[in-house]
Design an enzyme around this catalytic site. Structure first.
Site, mmCIF file in Angstrom:
data_model
loop_
_atom_site.group_PDB
_atom_site.id
_atom_site.type_symbol
_atom_site.label_atom_id
_atom_site.label_comp_id
_atom_site.label_asym_id
_atom_site.label_seq_id
_atom_site.Cartn_x
_atom_site.Cartn_y
_atom_site.Cartn_z
ATOM 1 N N TYR A 145 -4.787 -21.714 -41.916
ATOM 2 C CA TYR A 145 -4.159 -20.259 -42.585
ATOM 3 C C TYR A 145 -3.532 -20.429 -43.875
ATOM 4 C CZ TYR A 145 -1.321 -16.219 -42.773
ATOM 5 O OH TYR A 145 -0.378 -15.249 -43.049
ATOM 6 N N LYS A 149 -4.946 -19.180 -47.464
ATOM 7 C CA LYS A 149 -4.330 -18.140 -48.007
ATOM 8 C C LYS A 149 -4.114 -18.803 -49.684
ATOM 9 C CE LYS A 149 -2.749 -14.576 -46.522
ATOM 10 N NZ LYS A 149 -3.657 -13.482 -46.481
#
Ligand code: NAD
Length: 315
Positions: A145, A149
């Site tokens: 994740y 990002k």
């Protein structure tokens, strides 16, 4: 009247942003996989809100919404969100978050859109090296994740340098409030407390992380998109405080007398064997100074507002 495209407009943060923009009279286009009842209600209340169903990684679907709506700015909220989801689906996380964001950048280029506010996360830092960090803290994300990002941030930086787009990254932290779709504290605690269900979390009371109320996140995002450009390309939009989960449990107990909720000491785990890295508070002085961001909720008033909303059947 500005037209603003909100990707992930059905989501927790996206829908709240759509509502705030629509309430002040902007034309808003929400792009998402599916339309939720909340968004249908928003469209019924605000004639300038439209919904476009689509998949970020399907270029024709994204290009179509840009072609039809001709937005002046994009607020990019769509993503596969969270460490646990990203560990379960690392490839989908990379596809949606990285490839999907590249599609957004390409569509902006093709349809002459210069302004992007991108929702980023404290996960880009990896483990915090201090109890409070500012935006200059090194970025060493450790899970799919956060890695996805941070890749998006860096790709945006390259896009801004190459094509002159104006891109601002909002690094927010653990957002709470009505509408959160994932079972996470404090939602699980408040749901348990209000429904009269015992909720005993075995460990995690000592874990500290910046918890920010949804209305404050929306305030920061709207303040950012209202600027054609920002002095820096990254801002913390958070509360600036990192209460421990034990403190949160204590406040919820006070707000819902008789609640059978508890948390044991020690470190928190998202799921079996998946623990968050060391976190803390996000320093928000840059956003205060340059975006005029001014959070209205500390943890107590935020939890109070959340409990109040849930008692009124919201979220
Ligand atoms: N909620 C938090 O605590 C938090 C913290 C830090 C950063 N963020 C960031 O804020 C943004 C919004 O998060 P959220 O909490 O609203 O999450 P959310 O899951 O509620 O919303 C994300 C939305 O994106 C949509 N989406 C996912 N894949 C898509 C695809 N392939 N095509 C089109 N739409 C797709 C989902 O349907 C969903 O409605 C994300 O970028 C997230 O990384 C959230």
């Amino acid at each position: 009247m500005a037209t603003i495209l909100v990707t992930g407009g059905s989501g927790f943060i996206g829908a709240a942003v759509v509502e705030a923009l629509a309430s002040r009279g902007d034309r808003v286009v929400a792009f998402d996989l599916v339309e939720t009842q909340r968004l249908k209600d928003l469209r019924a209340a605000h004639p300038h809100v439209t919904f476009s169903a689509g998949e970020l990684t399907e270029w024709p679907q994204l290009a179509q919404v840009f072609r039809h709506s001709r937005p002046q700015a994009v607020i990019h909220c769509a993503a596969i969100v969270g460490v646990v989801n990203s560990l379960a689906s690392p490839i989908a996380t990379m596809r949606v978050n990285v490839e999907g964001s590249l599609n957004v950048l390409a569509a902006m280029r093709l349809f002459d859109v210069c302004r992007l506010v991108n929702l980023s996360t404290e996960e880009v830092y990896g483990a915090f090296t201090a109890d409070r960090i500012d935006e200059s803290h090194p970025c060493r994300p450790s899970k799919p994740y956060g890695i996805s990002k941070y890749a998006v941030e860096q790709l945006c930086r390259d896009d801004a340098a190459t094509y002159g787009t104006s891109i601002t990254h909002i690094r927010t932290c653990w957002v709470y409030g009505p509408g959160l779709p994932r079972p996470r504290v404090p939602k699980t605690l408040i749901d348990g407390a209000l429904e009269g269900r015992p909720m005993h979390i075995p460990a995690g009371g000592d874990f500290r992380v910046d918890h920010v109320y949804i209305a404050d996140v929306v305030q920061g995002i709207v303040k950012a998109v209202d600027k054609a450009t920002t002095p820096q390309d990254v801002y913390h939009i958070a509360s600036g405080q990192a209460p421990s989960l034990a403190e949160i449990v204590e406040i919820v107990r006070e707000l819902v007398p008789g609640a059978d909720i508890a948390i044991g000491p020690g470190h928190y785990a998202f799921a079996d064997g998946v623990e968050p890295v060391r976190k803390g508070a996000l320093d928000i002085s840059r956003a205060r100074r340059e975006l005029n961001y001014s959070p209205r909720y500390d943890i107590r008033s935020g939890l109070e507002a959340y409990v109040d909303a849930r008692r009124r059947g919201i979220g």
